[in-house]
Design an enzyme around this catalytic site. Structure first.
Site, PDB file in Angstrom:
ATOM      1  N   LYS A  52      42.364  27.531  33.339  1.00  0.00           N
ATOM      2  CA  LYS A  52      43.187  28.686  32.933  1.00  0.00           C
ATOM      3  C   LYS A  52      44.386  28.210  32.102  1.00  0.00           C
ATOM      4  O   LYS A  52      44.748  28.819  31.093  1.00  0.00           O
ATOM      5  CB  LYS A  52      43.658  29.458  34.174  1.00  0.00           C
ATOM      6  CG  LYS A  52      42.525  30.246  34.824  1.00  0.00           C
ATOM      7  CD  LYS A  52      42.834  30.760  36.224  1.00  0.00           C
ATOM      8  CE  LYS A  52      41.568  31.341  36.847  1.00  0.00           C
ATOM      9  NZ  LYS A  52      41.729  31.771  38.233  1.00  0.00           N
ATOM     10  N   GLN A  96      46.183  31.821  42.963  1.00  0.00           N
ATOM     11  CA  GLN A  96      44.785  31.381  43.040  1.00  0.00           C
ATOM     12  C   GLN A  96      44.290  31.479  44.482  1.00  0.00           C
ATOM     13  O   GLN A  96      44.929  30.983  45.405  1.00  0.00           O
ATOM     14  CB  GLN A  96      44.678  29.926  42.528  1.00  0.00           C
ATOM     15  CG  GLN A  96      43.280  29.385  42.459  1.00  0.00           C
ATOM     16  CD  GLN A  96      42.421  30.055  41.384  1.00  0.00           C
ATOM     17  OE1 GLN A  96      42.886  30.330  40.284  1.00  0.00           O
ATOM     18  NE2 GLN A  96      41.171  30.327  41.722  1.00  0.00           N
ATOM     19  N   ASP A 119      45.416  39.583  37.785  1.00  0.00           N
ATOM     20  CA  ASP A 119      44.106  39.428  38.440  1.00  0.00           C
ATOM     21  C   ASP A 119      43.542  40.795  38.831  1.00  0.00           C
ATOM     22  O   ASP A 119      42.391  40.888  39.262  1.00  0.00           O
ATOM     23  CB  ASP A 119      44.233  38.555  39.703  1.00  0.00           C
ATOM     24  CG  ASP A 119      43.564  37.198  39.520  1.00  0.00           C
ATOM     25  OD1 ASP A 119      42.830  37.033  38.529  1.00  0.00           O
ATOM     26  OD2 ASP A 119      43.773  36.313  40.379  1.00  0.00           O
TER      27      ASP A 119
END
Ligand code: NAD
Length: 301
Positions: A52, A96, A119
């Site tokens: 990422k 994450q 997200d």
């Protein structure tokens, strides 16, 4: 059979984003900025986070990695999230997953300001998505939608089977595809998606094989190699393989290789479209995270 080349499409999306960043900077505006919080040393998570970061750098986003040891308390993590929520230079951030067991994932997700939730996991964004209203869509389903759109695979009236009911893939995917039609968010794709007849399957589903055999499109997000086999698909189906599984392979440089949830070798002989693993949904997920970040950035202009 056509391979749905997520790697190629994701590269095209990154090129588009890079051009947008260049335009913004030529107007004297700052770069978009994504922060990624990671806790502990889960090898797969570290790889995803590094990918990422790399993708951000490639398109010209500012990328901030905030790493904590496993020993961080839930309260310390929540404090960090509060700081990120307030930081005006950061457009969006993600935490994450998975988190260590002593940290409540749901509490952490709910602590994120939903405007910065790139997200798309905050209940508010999930709710907007469910209602078919503009929202930040969870990155993997957004990436799959984009892939279908760019390959001009319509979903109207199609029977779609989604296998797996996770909050990050299965549920939002099913919601997106069952909605009334909407235009793809991408700049280039004009295929209308939605209006599908969706069946959501999970670990307790009976007769999975029979359900799948009726599907025009199957999206598998389970985490079990070879879950979807050739006897479960009909000719001309479209197969989207979300699964990422490590299987031992003494011939591979790292001693393992990545496979999806689909028996690719045999299923690909029968169907019309199929995503590979790696190189299918994975790169699209990262590209979508960047698109979500750009979406938030532009909404703040
Ligand atoms: P998860 O791991 O949270 O849950 C798995 C789901 O599979 C559950 O809903 C369960 O009900 C279902 N399931 C389990 N056994 C089943 C069976 N025999 N038949 C039908 N359904 C069954 O789900 P997740 O977080 O969406 O992850 C699924 C897979 O997708 C994992 O391999 C993960 O690594 C991968 N993944 C990939 C990406 C990507 O970008 N490519 C993104 C997210 C997840």
């Amino acid at each position: 059979m056509t391979i749905l080349d997520g790697k190629r499409v994701a590269a095209a999306i990154r090129t588009e984003l890079k051009q947008q960043v260049a335009e913004l900077q030529s107007q004297g505006l700052r770069q978009p900025c994504l922060a990624v919080v990671i806790v502990g040393h889960n090898t797969a998570s570290e790889t995803y986070v590094n990918n990422k970061m790399k993708a951000c750098e490639e398109v010209g986003f500012r990328a901030i990695k905030i790493a904590f040891e496993n020993s961080i308390t839930e309260q310390q993590l929540l404090t960090q999230i509060a700081l990120l929520n307030q930081d005006k230079d950061i457009d969006g951030f993600i935490v994450q997953l998975p988190l260590p067991e002593h940290i409540n994932e749901s509490k952490v997700i709910q602590a994120i300001d939903y405007h910065k939730d790139v997200d798309g996991l905050h209940p508010y964004n999930v709710g907007l998505t469910a209602l078919g209203l503009p929202s930040i869509v969870s990155a993997t389903p957004r990436g799959i939608r984009e892939l279908l759109a760019r390959y001009q695979i319509p979903t109207e009236g199609k029977r779609v089977v989604v296998i797996g009911r996770s909050n990050i893939v299965g549920k939002p995917m099913a919601m997106l595809l069952m909605q009334k039609p909407y235009l793809s968010l991408s700049q280039t794709a004009s295929t209308q998606l939605g209006d599908a007849t969706v069946t959501l399957c999970h670990s307790k589903t009976q007769n999975l094989r029979d359900i799948c055999r009726e599907a025009d499109i199957i999206i598998v997000a389970v985490g079990q190699p070879c879950l979807l086999t050739a006897d479960m698909v009909k000719p001309d189906a479209t197969i989207i393989d979300v699964g990422i599984n490590r299987i031992e392979d003494p011939h591979a440089p790292k001693g393992y290789r990545l496979v999806g949830d689909v028996d690719f070798q045999n299923v690909s002989q029968i169907v019309k479209y199929i995503t590979p693993v790696p190189g299918g949904v994975g790169p699209m997920t990262i590209a979508s995270l960047l698109q979500n970040t750009m979406q938030v950035y532009k909404s703040n202009l």
